[in-house]
Write a protein that holds these residues in place. Structure first.
Motif, PDB file in Angstrom:
ATOM      1  N   GLU A  57      41.357  59.195  58.161  1.00  0.00           N
ATOM      2  CA  GLU A  57      40.902  58.294  57.100  1.00  0.00           C
ATOM      3  C   GLU A  57      41.840  58.417  55.902  1.00  0.00           C
ATOM      4  N   VAL A  58      42.194  57.271  55.308  1.00  0.00           N
ATOM      5  CA  VAL A  58      43.062  57.260  54.136  1.00  0.00           C
ATOM      6  C   VAL A  58      42.549  56.204  53.162  1.00  0.00           C
ATOM      7  N   HIS A  59      42.582  56.532  51.864  1.00  0.00           N
ATOM      8  CA  HIS A  59      42.225  55.594  50.805  1.00  0.00           C
ATOM      9  C   HIS A  59      43.450  55.402  49.908  1.00  0.00           C
ATOM     10  N   VAL A  60      43.790  54.141  49.637  1.00  0.00           N
ATOM     11  CA  VAL A  60      44.987  53.813  48.847  1.00  0.00           C
ATOM     12  C   VAL A  60      44.595  52.778  47.808  1.00  0.00           C
ATOM     13  N   TRP A  61      45.094  52.919  46.564  1.00  0.00           N
ATOM     14  CA  TRP A  61      44.676  51.983  45.526  1.00  0.00           C
ATOM     15  C   TRP A  61      45.777  51.694  44.514  1.00  0.00           C
ATOM     16  N   SER A  62      45.571  50.596  43.807  1.00  0.00           N
ATOM     17  CA  SER A  62      46.369  50.228  42.625  1.00  0.00           C
ATOM     18  C   SER A  62      45.482  49.395  41.726  1.00  0.00           C
ATOM     19  N   ASP A  63      45.691  49.523  40.413  1.00  0.00           N
ATOM     20  CA  ASP A  63      44.886  48.724  39.496  1.00  0.00           C
ATOM     21  C   ASP A  63      45.436  47.318  39.295  1.00  0.00           C
ATOM     22  N   ARG A  64      46.624  47.003  39.831  1.00  0.00           N
ATOM     23  CA  ARG A  64      47.167  45.658  39.652  1.00  0.00           C
ATOM     24  C   ARG A  64      46.182  44.629  40.172  1.00  0.00           C
ATOM     25  N   PRO A  65      46.051  43.479  39.522  1.00  0.00           N
ATOM     26  CA  PRO A  65      46.893  42.965  38.432  1.00  0.00           C
ATOM     27  C   PRO A  65      46.479  43.416  37.039  1.00  0.00           C
ATOM     28  N   THR A  66      45.468  44.298  36.917  1.00  0.00           N
ATOM     29  CA  THR A  66      45.090  44.763  35.583  1.00  0.00           C
ATOM     30  C   THR A  66      46.125  45.758  35.076  1.00  0.00           C
ATOM     31  N   GLN A  67      46.045  46.073  33.814  1.00  0.00           N
ATOM     32  CA  GLN A  67      46.927  47.068  33.222  1.00  0.00           C
ATOM     33  C   GLN A  67      46.098  48.284  32.848  1.00  0.00           C
ATOM     34  N   ARG A  68      46.372  49.419  33.548  1.00  0.00           N
ATOM     35  CA  ARG A  68      45.597  50.650  33.385  1.00  0.00           C
ATOM     36  C   ARG A  68      44.103  50.410  33.598  1.00  0.00           C
ATOM     37  N   GLY A  69      43.802  49.569  34.580  1.00  0.00           N
ATOM     38  CA  GLY A  69      42.425  49.311  34.936  1.00  0.00           C
ATOM     39  C   GLY A  69      41.671  48.405  33.989  1.00  0.00           C
ATOM     40  N   LYS A  70      42.355  47.851  33.008  1.00  0.00           N
ATOM     41  CA  LYS A  70      41.699  47.026  32.002  1.00  0.00           C
ATOM     42  C   LYS A  70      42.448  45.708  31.824  1.00  0.00           C
ATOM     43  N   MET A  71      41.832  44.785  31.104  1.00  0.00           N
ATOM     44  CA  MET A  71      42.504  43.556  30.713  1.00  0.00           C
ATOM     45  C   MET A  71      43.498  43.873  29.594  1.00  0.00           C
ATOM     46  N   PRO A  72      44.541  43.067  29.366  1.00  0.00           N
ATOM     47  CA  PRO A  72      44.841  41.819  30.054  1.00  0.00           C
ATOM     48  C   PRO A  72      45.521  42.053  31.400  1.00  0.00           C
ATOM     49  N   LEU A  73      45.726  40.959  32.128  1.00  0.00           N
ATOM     50  CA  LEU A  73      46.353  41.030  33.438  1.00  0.00           C
ATOM     51  C   LEU A  73      47.873  41.006  33.320  1.00  0.00           C
ATOM     52  N   TRP A  74      48.524  41.625  34.314  1.00  0.00           N
ATOM     53  CA  TRP A  74      49.981  41.518  34.406  1.00  0.00           C
ATOM     54  C   TRP A  74      50.396  40.074  34.674  1.00  0.00           C
ATOM     55  N   TRP A  75      49.606  39.373  35.467  1.00  0.00           N
ATOM     56  CA  TRP A  75      49.875  37.978  35.831  1.00  0.00           C
ATOM     57  C   TRP A  75      48.531  37.320  36.130  1.00  0.00           C
ATOM     58  N   PRO A  76      48.439  35.991  36.113  1.00  0.00           N
ATOM     59  CA  PRO A  76      47.149  35.331  36.362  1.00  0.00           C
ATOM     60  C   PRO A  76      46.678  35.540  37.796  1.00  0.00           C
ATOM     61  N   GLN A  77      45.401  35.835  37.967  1.00  0.00           N
ATOM     62  CA  GLN A  77      44.756  35.883  39.276  1.00  0.00           C
ATOM     63  C   GLN A  77      43.314  35.422  39.123  1.00  0.00           C
ATOM     64  N   GLY A  78      42.781  34.863  40.200  1.00  0.00           N
ATOM     65  CA  GLY A  78      41.402  34.406  40.178  1.00  0.00           C
ATOM     66  C   GLY A  78      41.169  33.238  39.250  1.00  0.00           C
ATOM     67  N   VAL A  79      42.200  32.393  39.064  1.00  0.00           N
ATOM     68  CA  VAL A  79      42.101  31.258  38.148  1.00  0.00           C
ATOM     69  C   VAL A  79      42.407  29.962  38.887  1.00  0.00           C
ATOM     70  N   GLU A  80      41.939  28.868  38.318  1.00  0.00           N
ATOM     71  CA  GLU A  80      42.223  27.565  38.895  1.00  0.00           C
ATOM     72  C   GLU A  80      43.647  27.133  38.558  1.00  0.00           C
ATOM     73  N   ARG A  81      44.182  26.298  39.402  1.00  0.00           N
ATOM     74  CA  ARG A  81      45.518  25.760  39.204  1.00  0.00           C
ATOM     75  C   ARG A  81      45.562  24.890  37.950  1.00  0.00           C
ATOM     76  N   PRO A  82      46.571  25.049  37.085  1.00  0.00           N
ATOM     77  CA  PRO A  82      46.636  24.221  35.872  1.00  0.00           C
ATOM     78  C   PRO A  82      46.843  22.749  36.209  1.00  0.00           C
ATOM     79  N   THR A  83      46.308  21.890  35.364  1.00  0.00           N
ATOM     80  CA  THR A  83      46.405  20.448  35.610  1.00  0.00           C
ATOM     81  C   THR A  83      47.379  19.750  34.670  1.00  0.00           C
TER      82      THR A  83
END
Length: 444
Positions: free
Chosen positions: A178-204
Motif C-alpha cells: 500500500e502506498v499513499h502519494v499526495w500534492s496540494d496542487r493546484p492550491t498553494q500550501r493547501g490554501k487559496m489562491p490557486l496556482w492556475w484555474p481549476q473547477g471553473v467554467e470556460r470563459p465566454t
C-alpha cells in the motif's frame, strides 16, 4: 610497393567516406569536451530553467510562440537563432544534436515526435504527453530512434529518491502492499489562491490576442477555442484540452519514486472520486486509487493519489506533534514498517518508528538535482550512458498518471485496464479520454 587503386575500389571508398560524413551528428562520436548543438522549444516558463541547466553546451536555436513571454530567454542567448514554429526550425537547423521541449503539455507529443523523427536526442518536460495514446507512441518512437531521452521530473536526481530504491528493494520495511502519494496542487500550501484555474467554467468573453502571441501555433493540435488569458501563459494546466491538473503536474514528480522503487508498470484497475466535475476544467481536488498486479516476487500494490489539499490519514508512527507535509509527500506501508517521504520527488525519506538516524539517515535538502538531472541527459547524448527517467520509464509512468485523469473525467467509476489493447474493457465510454482528434494540419 604501391598497389594501383581500381576505379571500382575508388568509387567504393569514396562512397564510404561520404556516408560517414553524412551521418547525423548524434551518430558520430562525442568526447566529454565536445559540445552539443542544442535547440529549445517553449522557453518562457520552465523552459528557461531547463536551458540554464544545459547552458554549458551550444545553444544554437530557440523557439517560442509568445515573443513577450519568452523575451527574457531570447535575451539570455543572443547568439541563438529565433523561431516561432518548431517545424520551420527542424527544416532549417540541419546540425542539431539535441532538443529541449518545455511547451504546454498538449504540444509535448507532436514536438517530441518531430524531434525523434529527425534523429535528435530529447529532453521533454513532464508529463511526457497529454494523452495515454501519445505516451505509448512516444515511448515506442524513442526506442526505435535509439537516442538519449529524459523526462523533466528532476526529483529523479535527488539522493533521497535513489535511497528509496535501496531501502525498498533491500526489504527495509518488508513487502510493500500500500502506498499513499499526495500534492496540494493546484492550491498553494493547501490554501487559496490557486496556482492556475481549476473547477471553473470556460470563459465566454473574447479579448484580443496579444500581438506578440501566435495563438494558432499555441493551440497546436488541440481543438480550436478563442484566446483568453485564462489559458496562457502558464494558466493552461487546469484545462483538459491542455493539461491534467495537479495529477499531471506533481503526480509525475511524486509517483516516479514509487514506480522506480516498486518496479511498477501498468495498473489493472483505477477508480476515483473528486469535487464537482466541469466539462472543460479539471476538478479542484481528486482522490485516485490504482491497483497494480504482482511483479515477480513483489506482491500486488494499491496506490492512492490525493490532490487539491486532500491528505491521507496521519500515520500512528509519526512522532508526537508531527504532521504530514501538506504540500507533497509519499507514505509507503510495508509489512514491517513505513517510509515517509517529505517534500516533492522523493526528496526527504525517513523510516518511521526507528530510534536514532542510523543506518537510515535522512538526506539533506538537495538544491542541485535539476542540474544533475540535465547533466545525466547530456552525458547520455555523448556516450550512451543511462538516464533515470528515459522514455522507457517515463512512458509507462505517464500512461498510468493519465489513466487516473481519464477515470476522473469519466466520473470516477472503477475501470479495468487492458494495457496490451490500450482499452478500458468494462466501460468503453471511458476510452474517449485516452486520446482525441487533432486539428487539421497536425499529426503525431
Amino acid at each position: 610497393m604501391n598497389t594501383p587503386i581500381t576505379r571500382r575500389a575508388f568509387v567504393r571508398n569514396t562512397a564510404a567516406l561520404a556516408a560517414v560524413a553524412a551521418l547525423p551528428r548524434r551518430l558520430r562520436a562525442h568526447s566529454a569536451g565536445d559540445k552539443l548543438n542544442i535547440a529549445a522549444i517553449g522557453i518562457g516558463g520552465q523552459g528557461s530553467a531547463d536551458l540554464r541547466a544545459v547552458a554549458m553546451e551550444n545553444i544554437v536555436a530557440l523557439c517560442d510562440v509568445d515573443a513577450d513571454y519568452a523575451a527574457h530567454a531570447f535575451a539570455e542567448y543572443p547568439q541563438a537563432r529565433r523561431y516561432t514554429d518548431f517545424r520551420e526550425m527542424f527544416d532549417r537547423e540541419k546540425d542539431l544534436d539535441a532538443v529541449v521541449v518545455a511547451t504546454p503539455d498538449h504540444l509535448h507529443a507532436v514536438v517530441t515526435m518531430a524531434a525523434l523523427q529527425h534523429g535528435k536526442h530529447v529532453y521533454c518536460e513532464k508529463p511526457l504527453t497529454r494523452t495515454v495514446h501519445e505516451a505509448r507512441a512516444i515511448a515506442q518512437a524513442a526506442a526505435k530512434a535509439k537516442v538519449a531521452t529524459q523526462m523533466g521530473n528532476q526529483g529523479m536526481a535527488f539522493a533521497g529518491n535513489r535511497q528509496l530504491d535501496e531501502w525498498i528493494q533491500s526489504g527495509a520495511i518488508g513487502a510493500v502492499r500500500e502506498v499513499h502519494v499526495w500534492s496540494d496542487r493546484p492550491t498553494q500550501r493547501g490554501k487559496m489562491p490557486l496556482w492556475w484555474p481549476q473547477g471553473v467554467e470556460r470563459p465566454t468573453d473574447t479579448p484580443p490576442v496579444p500581438e506578440t502571441l501566435n495563438w494558432d501555433l499555441w493551440l497546436g493540435p488541440a481543438p480550436h477555442r478563442p484566446y483568453h488569458p485564462a489559458y496562457a501563459p502558464f494558466r493552461w494546466r487546469g484545462w483538459w484540452d491542455f493539461g491534467s491538473g495537479g495529477l499531471g503536474d506533481m503526480g509525475i514528480h511524486n509517483l516516479a519514486p514509487v514506480f522506480s522503487a516498486l518496479k511498477l508498470g501498468a495498473p489493472e484497475t483505477v477508480s476515483a472520486s473528486s469535487t464537482a466535475l466541469v466539462d472543460d476544467s479539471v476538478p479542484l481536488a481528486s482522490l485516485v486509487h490504482y491497483r497494480f498486479p504482482a511483479r515477480g516476487d513483489l506482491p500486488p500494490v494499491t496506490l492512492h493519489w490525493y490532490d487539491g489539499g486532500l491528505l491521507p490519514a496521519r500515520p500512528d508512527e509519526l512522532e508526537a506533534g508531527g504532521e504530514l507535509d501538506p504540500e507533497d509527500g509519499i507514505l509507503f506501508v510495508g509489512d514491517e514498517g513505513k517510509i515517509l517521504v517529505e517534500g516533492w520527488g522523493g526528496e526527504h525519506p525517513r523510516i518511521l518508528g526507528r530510534n536514532g538516524d542510523q543506518p537510515y539517515r535522512r538526506p539533506p535538502s538537495d538544491e542541485t538535482a535539476h542540474a544533475r538531472h540535465a547533466a545525466e541527459w547530456i552525458a547520455a547524448c555523448k556516450n550512451g550512458s543511462p538516464t533515470r527517467s528515459d522514455f522507457r520509464f517515463a512512458g509507462p509512468l505517464t500512461e498510468a498518471v493519465l489513466l487516473g485523469a481519464a477515470c476522473v473525467r469519466n466520473g470516477g467509476r472503477k475501470l479495468v485496464w487492458d494495457s496490451a489493447s490500450m482499452t478500458f474493457t468494462n466501460d468503453p465510454r471511458a476510452n474517449q479520454y485516452l486520446h482525441y482528434t487533432y486539428r487539421d494540419g497536425w499529426r503525431l
